[in-house]
Enzyme design. Structure first.
Site, mmCIF file in Angstrom:
data_model
loop_
_atom_site.group_PDB
_atom_site.id
_atom_site.type_symbol
_atom_site.label_atom_id
_atom_site.label_comp_id
_atom_site.label_asym_id
_atom_site.label_seq_id
_atom_site.Cartn_x
_atom_site.Cartn_y
_atom_site.Cartn_z
ATOM 1 C CG ASP A 106 95.502 72.466 72.009
ATOM 2 O OD1 ASP A 106 96.292 73.393 71.773
ATOM 3 O OD2 ASP A 106 95.464 71.417 71.335
ATOM 4 C CG HIS B 291 99.323 71.726 70.871
ATOM 5 N ND1 HIS B 291 98.195 71.305 70.216
ATOM 6 C CD2 HIS B 291 100.372 71.436 70.055
ATOM 7 C CE1 HIS B 291 98.519 70.793 69.040
ATOM 8 N NE2 HIS B 291 99.838 70.850 68.921
ATOM 9 C CB SER C 94 100.119 68.746 66.490
ATOM 10 O OG SER C 94 100.339 70.102 66.200
#
Length: 336
Positions: A267, A300, A124
């Protein structure tokens, strides 16, 4: 053990100067006695990547994929994220960009006399920070491994950050409510369906998914500063290794690192399609670039869940260095 280093008189993107304290931890071999792996944490993470409470202890540790018997693992708290207490908060947070954080990291590495990194890895925003550092220092990193991230913020990401900002500025319980909202796009709808199956809690009569969101909201509220969360949300909006002056993929062509892109098929935060497009563009001009994809219903957050898949992806990168250093009997790398 958390250590501290001071970056004096740092000039941020807004042109303002201030002293910046950076808190960090070193795991595994002492500095100078092993290849250095920089691990960058995600939005609400910290420098505790390994050990009993480590957020990536399944991957980083003795005998793990990133083997602390072989590697020196360095993890820094992103300055301003509040992990060092209330004094570690930037009230002028909009003066900073993720590129500023990369410049602070570069100065920390210089102070620690680290001239090269075997790898820089993160998921991320941590992976995006790796991109920024590689763009700033194209010769520094041997293996760049950005996971579930890209080299620029998309309109979709900017839109979510705007909603987060509105919640943080206007809610009566801003941290709780912003975190609850964030959890709905850190996970995929199928992940929530499989986990909860519309079950209700027998004690309070609410759907379990509601209790789960409430739990994560309260948990973050108990350990995070509001200003720090605003800052980290703001940093997401500044992801762009080009500094908005060129195509990010053009800037990336100057990076000498072996680039290992890792996406997650479900994601909803950093779409795999965007990461595949980055791979397509860069593979036209670079040979040392690879693409892997984690298959998961968890969205995610899969980079914090699918450890077996992630280990299979990372093993080829770290295994050769492990074997080589075992043969070298781990003599100090500065003595070679």
């Amino acid at each position: 053990m958390l250590q501290e280093i001071l970056i004096p008189n740092f000039k941020n993107s807004a042109g303002n100067r201030q002293d910046v304290k950076v808190y960090y931890q070193v795991f595994g071999r002492k500095l100078g006695y092993g290849p250095v792996v920089l691990v960058n944490h995600a939005l609400t993470g910290n420098a505790e990547v390994s050990g009993e409470g480590g957020w990536w202890k399944e991957l980083v540790g003795e005998g793990r994929c990133i083997n602390t018997n072989i590697f020196t693992v360095l993890c820094l708290n992103i300055p301003g994220n509040g992990a060092g207490g209330k004094e570690d908060v930037f009230y002028n947070y909009k003066d900073f960009t993720l590129a500023d954080i990369a410049r602070i990291y570069a100065r920390v590495l210089a102070k620690l006399k680290i001239r090269s990194l075997f790898a820089a890895i993160g998921g991320s925003i941590g992976g995006a920070l790796g991109w920024q550092l590689a763009a700033l220092k194209p010769h520094l990193i041997k293996n760049l491994i950005p996971i579930a991230t890209d080299l620029k913020a998309t309109d979709w990401l900017l839109a979510h950050c705007k909603v987060q900002e509105q919640i943080l500025e206007n809610s009566a319980e801003p941290l709780r409510d912003a975190r609850m909202h964030a959890m709905t796009f850190y996970r995929h709808p199928l992940s929530l369906s499989e986990k909860f199956r519309r079950k209700k809690n027998s004690d309070n009569g609410r759907f379990e998914v509601e209790n789960w969101l409430e739990h994560h909201g309260r948990k973050l509220e108990s350990r995070f500063e509001l200003q720090a969360y605003k800052f980290m949300n703001h940093l997401l909006t500044t992801i762009d290794i080009s500094g908005c002056v060129a195509e990010a993929s053009v800037v990336a062509t100057d990076i000498e690192s072996n680039i290992h892109l890792v996406s997650i098929d479900s994601d909803l935060f950093f779409f795999p399609q965007e990461i595949r497009e980055t791979y397509r563009q860069l593979s036209e001009v670079k040979e040392n670039i690879n693409y892997s994809e984690i298959i998961s219903i968890h969205g995610h957050d899969a980079f914090l869940i699918e450890f077996e898949q992630l280990e299979n992806i990372l093993n080829p990168i770290f295994k050769f260095e492990t074997i080589k250093h075992e043969k070298d009997k781990l003599s100090p790398v500065w003595d070679r």
